[in-house]
Design an enzyme around this catalytic site. Structure first.
Site, PDB file in Angstrom:
ATOM      1  N   SER A  60      -8.179  -3.207   3.425  1.00 46.41           N
ATOM      2  CA  SER A  60      -7.794  -1.814   3.219  1.00 46.41           C
ATOM      3  C   SER A  60      -6.354  -1.613   3.699  1.00 46.41           C
ATOM      4  O   SER A  60      -5.444  -2.270   3.201  1.00 46.41           O
ATOM      5  CB  SER A  60      -8.784  -0.883   3.921  1.00 46.41           C
ATOM      6  OG  SER A  60      -8.630   0.449   3.499  1.00 46.41           O
ATOM      7  N   GLU A  96     -17.102  -0.148  -3.983  1.00 46.93           N
ATOM      8  CA  GLU A  96     -16.147   0.392  -3.010  1.00 46.93           C
ATOM      9  C   GLU A  96     -16.388   1.864  -2.687  1.00 46.93           C
ATOM     10  O   GLU A  96     -16.353   2.277  -1.529  1.00 46.93           O
ATOM     11  CB  GLU A  96     -14.721   0.228  -3.538  1.00 46.93           C
ATOM     12  CG  GLU A  96     -14.200  -1.193  -3.575  1.00 46.93           C
ATOM     13  CD  GLU A  96     -13.667  -1.666  -2.234  1.00 46.93           C
ATOM     14  OE1 GLU A  96     -13.664  -0.880  -1.270  1.00 46.93           O
ATOM     15  OE2 GLU A  96     -13.266  -2.838  -2.147  1.00 46.93           O
TER      16      GLU A  96
END
Length: 606
Positions: free
Chosen positions: A308, A422
């Site tokens: 991320s 996700e």
């Protein structure tokens, strides 16, 4: 800032996660979600970044005394540090890698740390860098003295180590991969040789990867430098317990770096302040090159790994000429470099102007900002920003996407991937927030129209509500495919033009949910961050099930093997038209990734 489709997805995830964290919403995060975390079995009590009162000196006990541990001392470039040996590992925490960025050094590039005499205690993590309250992945802090790192390494010396794993097969892709240049695969290199622009180097110029064992031929273990996520706004390195990766044969390093307003504020009054978080990471990487051998690591085999926000940091290091020669391989998790990793000067300036105005620093801006308490700066910057380094600077001449398209990046072998689902966590977070509820069927179409505008009819035809068990699952699937899956496949395609590239999709369906939070209305499956529960000991999540131990070990082994060799047991991406490996306990095979995530549809949508 301007929001692309992927940026909107990140903002949605942040909003949901903030709701789970309880900021201003009356939902308190569990104590475990905000406490400091360290390797399993070792206390992670914070002590202002020094580890002992007064900062240095010999202490009579360690933080883990009485739990089967013993002291261990290592000499670093700054001085000797005392960690603990436990369970076949050695752990050192809270080692300074740069001078404290306080006072006049606030918003200054990282400076060398002052050497110390005696033995410095390294059994307690350094302080968390300043960050707002709220996110479960965050540690609320107003600390500026926070540039510390942690090292976990196998206790046995490299020379005596016998642990090995089966060699990672090059597979049929061996001839399908472009070769990284020798300069960008070996040890420290000049920037000019790293930022190559022409075709990939010939095979004759390639440095052959080491065998897939826990020890490189020259005696050092592969080094993994973990760059924590949290949208460059939240988190600490020690939250992620690295013992399992270290037990697989790697020396694992993590660090704290300046975040948010303290690490990415871009105003003309503060020179070079816009990318300080990335510059801090570079300082930590220089420390690793200089000190890895002292911990049994191979300073010439360093893999940077991030997820991320940490993954976008890896994108930044790949694109930054100032990171040339500081690493040898890269792992990019849930961070499509092709569409993210930087922002424009205008976007950064708008953030800075808002902060300057909010704290009343329109005159004598630099001095005023440096005199403003951290709490006021955090409040002015806010909890929902998505800071990034500015493209078009000496730190980042090109955006990561443009660097990949032109080949002007630090060419090293890359492992890049994404999770299958996700956005599920983001949608579930919204429903679990106070006042929230599962998405109603009639809310699906308006949500798609609000997000996709004149493309909404096409999206609704491709993702009809009747094709999903619930509206929330439908919306999560659309956002996953548009904002994560398609851009990650684009990223792998760009990488594979220039460097050896492996791509994976983490697709485990039975993953741990956030510890202490209500059961969601539908399964989270392979949500954002879900793979981290398997790679690390992370108290943010419930425990991984015992029956998944073999899968967990295989996943860790794949990451450790890539760090050792630059290869995986599955073929390179360039083999057979874009090879993507599914990683799941019941499916360790090639994924039909493009079809599964409607890649052609999203490419047509632009």
């Amino acid at each position: 800032m301007r929001q692309t489709g992927h940026t909107r997805s990140v903002f949605t995830w942040l909003t949901a996660a903030m709701a789970l964290g309880g900021i201003g919403l009356g939902l308190a995060a569990p104590a475990e979600a905000t406490a400091g975390r360290g390797p399993a079995g070792v206390s992670s009590e914070r002590a202002g970044g020094m580890g002992v009162t007064g900062g240095m000196g010999v202490t009579g006990t360690t933080a883990a005394e009485g739990r089967g541990t013993r002291d261990t001392v290592v000499a670093t470039t700054g001085g000797r540090v005392r960690g603990v040996a436990h369970d076949g590992l050695r752990s050192f925490r809270g080692i300074p890698y740069a001078a404290p960025p306080v006072g006049e050094r606030r918003w200054a590039p990282p400076a060398p740390v002052a050497a110390w005499s005696g033995v410095r205690d390294a059994t307690v993590p350094g302080a968390a860098c300043a960050q707002p309250k709220g996110l479960p992945v965050g540690v609320p802090s107003e600390n500026e003295d926070c540039l510390y790192l942690n090292v976990t390494a196998p206790a046995a010396s490299a020379a005596s180590a016998t642990t090995t794993r089966p060699a990672a097969s090059a597979g049929p892709a061996a001839s399908a991969e472009p070769a990284a240049s020798a300069a960008s695969v070996g040890s420290a290199m000049p920037a000019a040789s790293a930022m190559t622009t022409g075709p990939a180097a010939s095979a004759a110029s390639v440095v052959s990867p080491a065998p897939a064992t826990s020890v490189a031929p020259e005696g050092g273990r592969p080094v993994i430098v973990w760059i924590h996520g949290g949208s460059l706004m939240y988190g600490t390195g020690d939250m992620y317990g690295p013992d399992r990766l270290a037990a697989a044969g790697a020396v694992v390093v993590s660090m704290n770096y300046r975040l948010g307003v303290m690490g990415f504020l871009s105003t003309p009054a503060l020179e070079d302040a816009d990318g300080l978080g990335l510059r801090d990471q570079q300082a930590a990487l220089r420390w690793v090159r200089a000190n890895a051998a002292a911990f049994g690591g191979d300073a010439g085999n360093v893999t940077i790994m991030g997820q991320s926000g940490g993954g976008y940091s890896v994108c930044g290091h790949l694109a930054s000429p100032l990171s040339a020669g500081l690493f040898d391989r890269a792992i990019v998790q849930s961070a499509p470099c092709a569409t993210g990793g930087s922002r424009t000067r205008a976007e950064a300036a708008a953030d800075a102007e808002r902060v300057v105005e909010a704290v009343g620093c329109g005159k004598n801006t630099a001095a005023c900002l440096r005199a403003t308490p951290v709490a006021g700066l955090l409040k002015a910057y806010g909890p929902f920003n998505e800071p990034r380094p500015v493209a078009g600077t000496d730190l980042l001449p090109l955006s990561p996407g443009e660097a990949l398209r032109t080949g002007r990046f630090n060419r090293v072998p890359v492992l890049v991937g994404v999770t299958h689902d996700e956005e599920r966590g983001a949608v579930l977070g919204q429903e679990l927030a106070p006042g929230g509820s599962p998405m109603r069927p009639e809310e699906y179409e308006p949500a798609i129209r609000a997000e996709f505008g004149d493309r909404a009819d096409d999206v609704l035809r491709r993702y009809p509500l009747v094709g999903f068990p619930s509206a929330g699952e439908a919306l999560a699937t659309v956002r996953t495919d548009a904002g994560w899956s398609a851009p990650t496949l684009d990223t792998a395609r760009l990488f594979s033009r220039w460097v050896p590239t492996r791509m994976y999709e983490f697709a485990e369906r039975d993953t741990p949910w956030f510890d202490g939070y209500p059961t969601p209305s539908f399964a989270q499956r392979a949500q954002h961050m879900s793979e981290l529960a398997y790679l690390f000991d992370l108290s943010l999540f419930q425990d991984v099930k015992d029956e998944q131990t073999a899968f967990r070990n295989r996943l860790i082994g794949a990451w450790a093997d890539f760090a050792a060799t630059g290869r995986t047991e599955w073929p390179a991406f360039g083999s057979g038209g874009g090879y993507v490996q599914t990683l799941a306990s019941d499916a360790w095979r090639r994924a039909d990734f493009a079809a599964d995530h409607h890649y052609r549809f999203w490419k047509h949508q632009g």
